[in-house]
Design an enzyme around this catalytic site. Structure first.
Site, PDB file in Angstrom:
ATOM      1  CG  ASP A  73      22.192  63.298 -22.009  1.00  0.00           C
ATOM      2  OD1 ASP A  73      23.329  62.706 -22.563  1.00  0.00           O
ATOM      3  OD2 ASP A  73      22.416  64.317 -21.457  1.00  0.00           O
TER       4      ASP A  73
ATOM      5  CG  ASP B   5      25.520  66.649 -23.027  1.00  0.00           C
ATOM      6  OD1 ASP B   5      24.506  65.874 -22.534  1.00  0.00           O
ATOM      7  OD2 ASP B   5      26.078  67.141 -22.135  1.00  0.00           O
TER       8      ASP B   5
ATOM      9  CG  ASP C 228      26.263  64.368 -20.145  1.00  0.00           C
ATOM     10  OD1 ASP C 228      25.214  64.177 -20.421  1.00  0.00           O
ATOM     11  OD2 ASP C 228      26.818  65.411 -19.628  1.00  0.00           O
ATOM     12  NE  ARG C 229      21.453  64.241 -17.666  1.00  0.00           N
ATOM     13  CZ  ARG C 229      20.563  64.663 -17.061  1.00  0.00           C
ATOM     14  NH1 ARG C 229      19.152  64.069 -16.641  1.00  0.00           N
ATOM     15  NH2 ARG C 229      20.650  65.812 -16.359  1.00  0.00           N
TER      16      ARG C 229
ATOM     17  CB  SER D  80      22.415  68.279 -21.043  1.00  0.00           C
ATOM     18  OG  SER D  80      22.600  67.261 -20.740  1.00  0.00           O
ATOM     19  CG  HIS D  81      18.587  66.955 -19.333  1.00  0.00           C
ATOM     20  ND1 HIS D  81      19.437  67.538 -18.885  1.00  0.00           N
ATOM     21  CD2 HIS D  81      17.590  67.282 -18.723  1.00  0.00           C
ATOM     22  CE1 HIS D  81      19.573  68.376 -17.968  1.00  0.00           C
ATOM     23  NE2 HIS D  81      18.412  68.389 -17.731  1.00  0.00           N
TER      24      HIS D  81
ATOM     25  CE  LYS E 116      25.622  64.118 -16.563  1.00  0.00           C
ATOM     26  NZ  LYS E 116      25.880  65.333 -16.178  1.00  0.00           N
TER      27      LYS E 116
HETATM   28  C1  VG1 Z   1      20.721  68.279 -13.726  1.00  0.00           C
HETATM   29  C2  VG1 Z   1      21.092  66.787 -12.678  1.00  0.00           C
HETATM   30  C3  VG1 Z   1      22.541  66.720 -12.463  1.00  0.00           C
HETATM   31  C4  VG1 Z   1      23.249  66.880 -13.762  1.00  0.00           C
HETATM   32  C5  VG1 Z   1      23.137  68.205 -14.362  1.00  0.00           C
HETATM   33  C6  VG1 Z   1      23.673  68.166 -15.521  1.00  0.00           C
HETATM   34  O1  VG1 Z   1      20.796  69.249 -12.785  1.00  0.00           O
HETATM   35  O2  VG1 Z   1      20.259  66.662 -11.640  1.00  0.00           O
HETATM   36  O3  VG1 Z   1      22.819  65.409 -11.613  1.00  0.00           O
HETATM   37  O4  VG1 Z   1      24.793  66.933 -13.370  1.00  0.00           O
HETATM   38  O5  VG1 Z   1      21.538  68.100 -14.716  1.00  0.00           O
HETATM   39  O6  VG1 Z   1      23.649  66.768 -16.482  1.00  0.00           O
HETATM   40  P1  VG1 Z   1      19.989  69.878 -11.972  1.00  0.00           P
HETATM   41  O7  VG1 Z   1      20.607  71.228 -11.372  1.00  0.00           O
HETATM   42  O8  VG1 Z   1      18.976  70.533 -13.154  1.00  0.00           O
HETATM   43  O9  VG1 Z   1      19.443  69.197 -11.025  1.00  0.00           O
HETATM   44  V1  VG1 Z   1      23.640  67.173 -18.158  1.00  0.00           V
HETATM   45  O10 VG1 Z   1      23.594  65.618 -18.554  1.00  0.00           O
HETATM   46  O11 VG1 Z   1      22.686  68.423 -18.413  1.00  0.00           O
HETATM   47  O12 VG1 Z   1      25.063  67.860 -18.650  1.00  0.00           O
HETATM   48 CO    CO Z   2      24.013  65.555 -20.553  1.00  0.00          CO
END
Ligand code: VG1
Ligand code: CO
Length: 543
Positions: free
Chosen positions: A277, A279, A281-282, A113-114, A376
């Site tokens: 982001d 992937d 989804d954000r 992801s990010h 998302k």
């Molecule tokens: C973070 C965010 C959470 C989100 C998750 C995956 O998790 O706070 O809201 O669902 O990332 O997002 P954490 O446990 O680090 O707070 V992504 O865009 O990584 O798929």
């Molecule tokens: Co993501």
């Protein structure tokens, strides 16, 4: 077909976090590390023989190698088909859509992801079930249990398949369909939103800047915004996915998308700015002269969703993660629909969406989505915003101001302390938990505590209970602070502190966020002893 059984030893650290298994690339490159996890996924599933598995990722470093392994292991396990995005690319929401539309048994999404990408950076593997959503905790717990006892995995011997050519191919008796990653997703978006109205808005001179952050959304945004909706060429910036995201964090927040933020606050800002982001989804939403917090964006989208064709019949309910501000709750109240509060992570929304208890869901971490998929969806949120702007014909800034006047404003900020010592972080949380029962009635930094607990979620659909999902402290004036540790990081621990205050006084709707929250921020420091326990003077990231 030649199936090879390979004996292996368990790893003890393959516990999926908030969103799948995430580690540094060299960690994943250890002998059999990927194979163990993939086999553990397959071993914990039943009834997939002859059925389809969707595979795709955000294009980061190691994506292609892992896809080859997954395909060969899927063939050995007895899947009938693998559907894979061309070039190994599928954004997370697009993968969810392909799983749902193809009636696949499930999917494997490769992303961190990010988090940054590259030979020394992050990688991740996540399993999604047949509804298109992240596996629920029951499934991830089974996968984890399996990783601890695995002794063998199965793979076929075959040459690597070309992922760049579209079409159906044979892999040891299993079909591999290499599909266009964008087309079906773009169709889905076109079915939900008023494309002619948005196109007319662009044709009328509306300007936009979309930062794809060299991540997976580039091709999707270029096709939808520029090709289908007629936004000017160059609207999509950093639109080519790169294995290392150009060396940046593909995290659409005010720190990593600062260039976009600065542009949107400048005199020559376009009408609207957005980013997504790694992937896809954000989403980050910045109007001309105004940053919209993800919590506010969720509330605003819910309040205005009926303006888009896909939601004109109204919403069944709104769900938000616990640390997300209460702004969406008041929209639900006004609409006379249910609101739900879930733990952090999209996997908790799946049941609510499947049961049609909620139509729109969101998280403070820049995630919003709806029942169109089970993830998302960054671009979806941007398109819903564009649809609303086209329908209301007002600047984003005015729409936000009107929303605050109607519902009040939830001042909201998140302070992240990244890469801190894991023991110190655990100690801080343990200390908070030990204090909980004695807090109500006491005063912290001038604020009276009305309630304090460790959030636990009772899923209204399947009755499952998820405990220890974050420490919340509510104050008598309606403000709130929440503490939890990240479940997506790959180095040390990350402490997230979420701070919130509702203002309804019309004269107090335009304050600077950090100062509006100064006493709550002070209370968080007083209670948790962040400086003393972590050695940090200030957060690494403020969003
Ligand atoms: C973070 C965010 C959470 C989100 C998750 C995956 O998790 O706070 O809201 O669902 O990332 O997002 P954490 O446990 O680090 O707070 V992504 O865009 O990584 O798929
Ligand atoms: Co993501």
């Amino acid at each position: 077909m030649m199936i090879r059984s390979v004996s292996t030893q368990p790893y003890d650290d393959q516990k999926p976090g908030t969103s799948g298994l995430r580690k540094k690339v060299p960690h994943f490159q250890q002998a059999n590390y990927v194979e163990n996890f993939v086999q553990s996924i397959f071993d914990s599933l039943e009834g997939f023989e002859g059925k389809a598995l969707v595979v795709g990722g955000d294009g980061r470093y190691f994506n292609r190698e892992v896809i080859q392994i997954v395909m060969k292991m899927a063939a050995a396990a007895g899947f009938g088909k693998v559907i894979v995005g061309q070039g190994g690319i599928l954004s997370t929401p697009a993968a969810s859509n392909v799983i749902r539309q193809s009636g696949a048994f499930g999917g494997i999404i490769l992303s961190a992801s990010h988090n940054p990408g590259g030979p020394k950076e992050d990688f991740g593997i996540k399993y999604n079930t047949g509804n298109g959503g992240p596996a629920p905790e029951k499934v991830t717990a089974e996968i984890y249990a399996r990783t601890k006892s695995i002794s063998e995995y199965k793979i076929i011997d075959a040459p690597d398949l070309d992922l760049d050519a579209l079409g159906d191919f044979d892999l040891g008796g299993m079909t591999v369909s290499v599909v266009d990653p964008v087309a079906a997703y773009a169709e889905l978006m076109e079915s939900l939103f008023d494309f002619p109205a948005i196109k007319a808005m662009f044709d009328g001179g509306f300007t936009m800047s979309f930062d794809a952050m060299h991540a997976v959304t580039g091709p999707y945004a270029t096709e939808i915004l520029e090709n289908r909706l007629g936004a000017a060429k160059g609207t999509v910036k950093n639109g080519t996915p790169l294995p290392d995201f150009g060396g940046h964090h593909p995290d659409p927040n005010l720190v990593h998308a600062k260039e976009l933020y600065d542009l949107m606050m400048s005199a020559d800002a376009p009408d609207f700015g957005a980013a997504s982001d790694g992937d896809g989804d954000r989403n980050l939403i910045i109007g001309k002269g105004i940053f919209v917090t993800p919590s506010d964006s969720l509330a605003l989208l819910a309040a205005n969703a009926h303006l888009a064709p896909g939601y004109k019949g109204g919403l069944s309910g709104i769900a938000r993660s616990m640390p997300t501000s209460g702004a969406a709750d008041r929209v639900a109240e006004k609409l006379g629909i249910e609101s739900y509060e879930t733990p952090t992570g999209w996997k908790f929304f799946g049941n609510l969406l499947d049961a049609d208890k909620a139509t729109i869901c969101g998280e403070e971490s820049a995630g919003t989505g709806s029942n169109h998929v089970r993830e998302k969806d960054g671009l979806w949120a941007v398109l819903l915003w564009l649809n609303i702007l086209a329908a209301r014909k007002e600047p984003a800034k005015d729409i936000v101001a009107a929303h605050w006047r109607e519902y009040g404003r939830n001042y909201y900020t998140r302070h992240d302390y990244e890469g801190i010592d894991a023991d110190a972080a655990e100690g801080l949380m343990a200390h908070l938990r030990a204090e909980l029962s004695s807090l109500p009635g006491t005063k912290i930094n001038g604020l009276f505590v009305s309630m304090a607990d460790d959030f636990s979620y009772h899923d209204p659909v399947d009755g499952s209970v998820s405990e220890n999902q974050g420490v919340r402290v509510m104050f008598e004036d309606g403000s709130r602070m929440v503490f939890r540790l990240s479940g997506t990081g790959t180095a040390g621990a990350t402490l997230r502190v979420y701070l919130e205050r509702l203002a309804t006084d019309p004269d107090k709707l335009a304050l600077e966020t950090q100062s509006a929250l100064a006493d709550v921020i002070g209370a968080a420091e007083d209670l948790a002893g962040i400086k003393q326990r972590t050695g940090r003077d200030a957060p690494d990231v403020i969003t």
